[in-house]
Structures are given as C-alpha cells and as structure tokens.
Write a protein that holds these residues in place. Structure first.
Motif, short mmCIF file in Angstrom:
data_model
loop_
_atom_site.label_atom_id
_atom_site.label_comp_id
_atom_site.label_asym_id
_atom_site.label_seq_id
_atom_site.Cartn_x
_atom_site.Cartn_y
_atom_site.Cartn_z
N SER A 241 -30.82 53.94 6.94
CA SER A 241 -31.22 52.64 6.41
C SER A 241 -32.55 52.70 5.66
N ASP A 242 -33.49 53.54 6.12
CA ASP A 242 -34.77 53.67 5.42
C ASP A 242 -34.58 54.22 4.01
N VAL A 243 -33.75 55.27 3.92
CA VAL A 243 -33.51 55.89 2.62
C VAL A 243 -32.72 54.95 1.71
N ILE A 244 -31.77 54.25 2.29
CA ILE A 244 -30.93 53.35 1.50
C ILE A 244 -31.75 52.21 0.91
N THR A 245 -32.57 51.56 1.74
CA THR A 245 -33.37 50.44 1.24
C THR A 245 -34.38 50.88 0.18
N GLN A 246 -34.92 52.10 0.34
CA GLN A 246 -35.84 52.61 -0.66
C GLN A 246 -35.12 52.87 -1.98
N ALA A 247 -33.90 53.43 -1.89
CA ALA A 247 -33.12 53.70 -3.10
C ALA A 247 -32.74 52.40 -3.80
N LEU A 248 -32.39 51.39 -3.03
CA LEU A 248 -32.05 50.10 -3.62
C LEU A 248 -33.27 49.47 -4.31
N GLU A 249 -34.44 49.64 -3.71
CA GLU A 249 -35.66 49.08 -4.29
C GLU A 249 -35.99 49.76 -5.61
N GLU A 250 -35.73 51.06 -5.70
CA GLU A 250 -36.04 51.79 -6.92
C GLU A 250 -35.05 51.49 -8.03
N LYS A 251 -33.76 51.37 -7.66
CA LYS A 251 -32.74 51.16 -8.69
C LYS A 251 -32.65 49.70 -9.09
N PHE A 252 -32.90 48.80 -8.15
CA PHE A 252 -32.81 47.36 -8.42
C PHE A 252 -34.13 46.71 -8.00
N PRO A 253 -35.14 46.78 -8.82
CA PRO A 253 -36.48 46.33 -8.42
C PRO A 253 -36.65 44.81 -8.32
N ASN A 254 -35.72 44.06 -8.85
CA ASN A 254 -35.87 42.60 -8.82
C ASN A 254 -34.79 41.97 -7.94
N PRO A 255 -35.21 41.06 -7.06
CA PRO A 255 -36.59 40.70 -6.72
C PRO A 255 -37.26 41.80 -5.89
N PRO A 256 -38.54 42.00 -6.03
CA PRO A 256 -39.21 43.06 -5.29
C PRO A 256 -39.30 42.74 -3.80
N LEU A 257 -38.97 43.73 -2.97
CA LEU A 257 -39.01 43.55 -1.53
C LEU A 257 -39.92 44.57 -0.84
N GLY A 258 -40.60 45.37 -1.63
CA GLY A 258 -41.44 46.40 -1.05
C GLY A 258 -42.56 45.83 -0.19
N THR A 259 -42.91 46.56 0.87
CA THR A 259 -43.98 46.17 1.77
C THR A 259 -45.22 47.01 1.48
N PRO A 260 -46.39 46.42 1.37
CA PRO A 260 -47.60 47.20 1.14
C PRO A 260 -47.77 48.27 2.21
N PRO A 261 -48.21 49.47 1.86
CA PRO A 261 -48.32 50.57 2.83
C PRO A 261 -49.14 50.20 4.06
N GLU A 262 -50.19 49.43 3.89
CA GLU A 262 -51.03 49.08 5.04
C GLU A 262 -50.36 48.11 6.01
N ASP B 88 -45.74 40.21 5.08
CA ASP B 88 -46.54 40.28 3.86
C ASP B 88 -47.00 38.89 3.44
N GLY B 89 -47.45 38.11 4.39
CA GLY B 89 -47.93 36.78 4.08
C GLY B 89 -46.83 35.78 3.85
N LYS B 90 -46.80 35.15 2.68
CA LYS B 90 -45.81 34.12 2.38
C LYS B 90 -44.56 34.68 1.71
N ARG B 91 -44.52 35.97 1.51
CA ARG B 91 -43.39 36.59 0.79
C ARG B 91 -42.53 37.41 1.75
N VAL B 92 -41.20 37.22 1.65
CA VAL B 92 -40.27 38.04 2.43
C VAL B 92 -40.27 39.45 1.86
N SER B 93 -40.39 40.42 2.75
CA SER B 93 -40.42 41.82 2.32
C SER B 93 -39.42 42.64 3.10
N ALA B 94 -39.33 43.92 2.76
CA ALA B 94 -38.41 44.82 3.45
C ALA B 94 -38.70 44.89 4.94
N ALA B 95 -39.98 44.75 5.31
CA ALA B 95 -40.33 44.79 6.74
C ALA B 95 -39.67 43.65 7.50
#
Length: 443
Positions: free
Chosen positions: A134-155, A203-210
């Motif tokens: 699931s980690d690899v899949i969600t990362q691949a989906l984020e790279e291939k389909f960047p919109n809407p962005p769901l990435g979580t800040p590293p920190e 990530d505050g007010k935004r839904v993210s991958a986390a």
C-alpha cells in the motif's frame, strides 16, 4: 467498550470510509476469469454518492485493476483489510475509476500468484505493471496522478504511525498487566494532543495520505477492541474520537456505549442535547423526539436504549400518531353524513361473535339493527348464529307494531346468514330490498 456515533451529514471522506470499512458489502463486486482480463466500468456505490464520477471525467481511459481480499464469510464481497481500504480511498479521493478483483484467500488462484508471488494484497496494475504494498501503491498514484495532491509533509508523515502496531499488540495480549494497553493509550494521547494543536487533520485543514492511511486503521481498532476487549477510545480523547468518526468536520452530535448487544444512547449528554436542538421539533418531548429519530421503536425498546428518559415517562400516555396509523390495514374512511330520507327506510345490520365468554343467558353472539335515519341501534343476543332469521322477524314485527311503518331496505355485509333461502323468501314476500356492502371493507 465499543461506541456508536451519530453524524450530521455524510462527508466525502467519511462516506467513503463507511462504505469501504464498516459496510464493505456496498462496494462494487465483480467476478473475474483466471486470466484477469475482464473489465468493468461500474463505479462503487460510495463513489456514485460522492462524485457521480464517470470514466470520461478522468484522465484514465480504463479503470485501474486492483486485487483485493474477498470476504471469508460472504461470497463475492470485499474483505476486511485496512491496507486495501487505504488504496481504495486514495483512488476515490483522486477521482480514479477502478475494478476490483476479489481474491479468495482460502484458495488463492494461480493467476493471482503470478501477479503477486507473495500472495499479498492490495496489488494494482499501473502502466501494465503490477505493484504491491500500500505504501508503494499510494506513492505511485501520487506521482502519476498528482491532482488533487494528497502528499503528507515529511515532518508530519510519522504522526500516528505507531498506533496500529500498539493496537495489534494489545489485541493479541492475554495479560491485562503487560503494558500493551498503556502503550496504546500513550500513542492515542500523543495523537490527540497533536490534533488539538494542529488538526483537524494530520496536515491541518487538508486531507492527506496520512489521513487515508490512519482512517481505516482507527476504524479497525475501534471495532476489534470493542468486540474482543470491550474497550473503546476514552472520552478524555475527544479530538481522536472526532477524527475517527467525522474526518470532514470533526463534529460528533451523539454517542452511545454497547450494552448487552445494544448501543445505549446517552440522551443526557451535551452532544446529544445539541443534536436535538439542532434538528429538534418544537412542542415535542425529548423522549418523543428520540422515538421519531430512532425510527419509531416501541416503548420497551426505548426503555433499553434510553432508560434515563423512559423512567420519567407515563407509558400509558405515550402515543405516536405515526405509529398508530402505520399499523392500520387501510386508510380511515372519510366522514359522510348521508342519511336516509325517513325512519326505517334503510336498516344496517351485522352479526358479531362468537365470544369466548358466555353471557348470563348463555349467549355468545349478537346482532345489531341500525336505523340509517336516526342512528338508533337495537341489539339482540343470540345463542347460535342460526337465530339471525328469527331475530329479524321479531325486529320487523316490532317496527310495524310500535312505529306503524315499514322497512324498505336491509343492508348488511356478505355474511351467509342473510342469504339463507327462507330469509330471502321472507324479504321478497314483504317487499324489502336486500343490499350488501362492497367486499373487503368494514363499513
């Protein structure tokens, strides 16, 4: 102790979680041949509700194929796996159509082992390549389909990351004093403090991958520990409880604790009172409002669900018009004030019985004669139903002698006691017209 919550509305993310976790059976189900080449352009029930998405609205020409675990108890249904649900949530948040390949884990097919040699799910096909984890899949989906962005800040990526592992440790634990419960509580307290300062989401007010990863895991935590350990997230962690049940708004309007197989709602809590004030109905008691809100259960069910309210209620005076009308076999007849032109022009008659209790004169039947003009009613007691004819002759003679008039019409239901040969001959002899009511009505 497990809890149930009432939400004001189905938000985008919470609706998806409900369909992909709590009610997995509502998701799309398809069967596939061994070669795995079948496609379906149907979207999930949850997806139709949320976005009315069609394939043409996405940049993907064909739905993405996803291998998932099939239910062990219900054929052709999605199984229970938080990692699979994370991937499906990601696909829906990115508006990507997909087809599910249900895999029977009791007998994994050869075609599945070819695309996933380790026999694990989820597995997704992107650009003609099968990807697992699931980690690899969600990362691949984020790279291939960047919109809407769901990435979580590293920190913030590690926020809540230890909750699931400590939950598994507590679930498997057989020693209540081994510290596994405290370890889970410590992680939940830390997550609650984080949400209090930085929420409502990771990530505050935004839904993210986390959030898409934590949502299904927290759902499994609540259900599993409630069932096997009679344990739930403490009320002292309100931010976690709100995050679990309403990721869109963080607002919970009602709660109840599991007790003897039922969820007992705390009608005295501030959240429950707020719910009634928000969508309450002026002029109705608190118990009546809960009665209507819960689908009109009978009073003995309310006594189990809301004992604190029912104990102050007079059960004999608790009435609900909707419940009484719903139990009617047909609508009420309209009030018609039509009457005959003169006394004894029309006589309505009916027979009732037999009664389980005999009268002092050993009668268990009675017959009524009602004058349509005056509504005056005569009642004659009968020992047997066969006395109807003789009783009518007595009534007919009484009318002729006491009122010096004649009966024009006798009207009754379709009872056979009125169509006896001698009865019909008597009516014809005295010029009395016999009428019957329409079949299937009581009036």
């Amino acid at each position: 102790m497990s809890t149930a919550k009432i939400h004001p509305s189905a938000s985008a993310l919470s609706t998806t979680i409900k369909h992909l976790t709590g009610t997995l059976q509502f998701s799309r189900t398809c069967t596939f041949p061994p070669n795995g080449l079948a496609h379906s352009r149907r979207t999930t029930h949850a997806l139709r509700i949320r976005r009315s998405l069609t394939v043409s609205s996405s940049s993907v020409s064909d739905p993405l194929e996803v291998c998932v675990k099939a239910s062990l108890t219900t054929p052709n249904r999605l199984g229970d796996c938080p990692f699979t649900q994370r991937v499906l949530l990601t696909l829906e948040e990115k508006h990507l159509p997909y087809d599910l390949k249900l895999v029977d884990f009791s007998k994994k097919p050869e075609w599945f082992l070819k695309v996933s040699p380790e026999g694990k799910v989820p597995v997704i096909k992107i650009d003609e390549k099968w990807i697992a984890d699931s980690d690899v899949i969600t990362q691949a989906l984020e790279e291939k389909f960047p919109n809407p962005p769901l990435g979580t800040p590293p920190e913030k990526a590690s926020v809540g990351s230890k909750i699931f592992s400590t939950f598994i440790g507590f679930l498997k634990s057989k020693d209540p004093n081994d510290g596994t419960e405290q370890a889970l509580l410590s992680e939940l307290v830390a997550f609650n403090d984080y949400l209090k300062e930085n929420g409502p989401f990771v990530d505050g007010k935004r839904v993210s991958a986390a959030d898409l990863s934590l949502g299904p895991k927290l759902y499994h935590l609540e259900i599993s520990l409630g069932h096997y350990k009679n344990w739930s997230v403490p009320d002292s962690l309100p931010c976690v409880k709100s995050y679990m049940k309403e990721l869109d708004t963080g607002r919970m309007i009602g709660s109840g604790k599991a007790h003897e197989g039922l969820y007992v709602l705390d009608a005295e809590s501030s959240s429950s009172r707020q719910a009634l004030q928000t969508i309450g109905m002026p002029g109705l008691s608190l118990l009546h409002q809960w009665h209507m809100r819960l689908g009109h259960p009978p009073i003995f069910v309310l006594d189990k669900l809301l004992p604190s309210l029912v104990k102050h209620c007079d059960r004999n005076n608790f009435h609900c018009d909707a419940c009484e009308l719903a139990k009617h076999k047909h609508s009420c007849y309209p009030l018609i004030n039509k009457r005959s032109l003169f006394p004894f022009m029309v006589i309505h008659s009916d027979v009732w019985g037999p009664s389980r209790v005999m009268s002092v004169s050993d009668c268990c039947w009675f017959i009524t004669f009602i004058d349509c003009y005056s509504r005056v009613t005569w009642i004659y007691m009968l020992r047997t139903k066969s006395e109807v004819f003789s009783c009518f002759k007595t009534f007919h003679k009484m009318v002729h002698t006491q009122f010096a008039t004649l009966i024009t019409v006798l009207r009754s239901d379709n009872g056979t006691e009125y169509i006896d040969g001698d009865f019909c001959a008597y009516l014809e002899e005295h010029g009395i017209f016999y009428q019957t009511n329409c079949i299937g009505i009581s009036e």
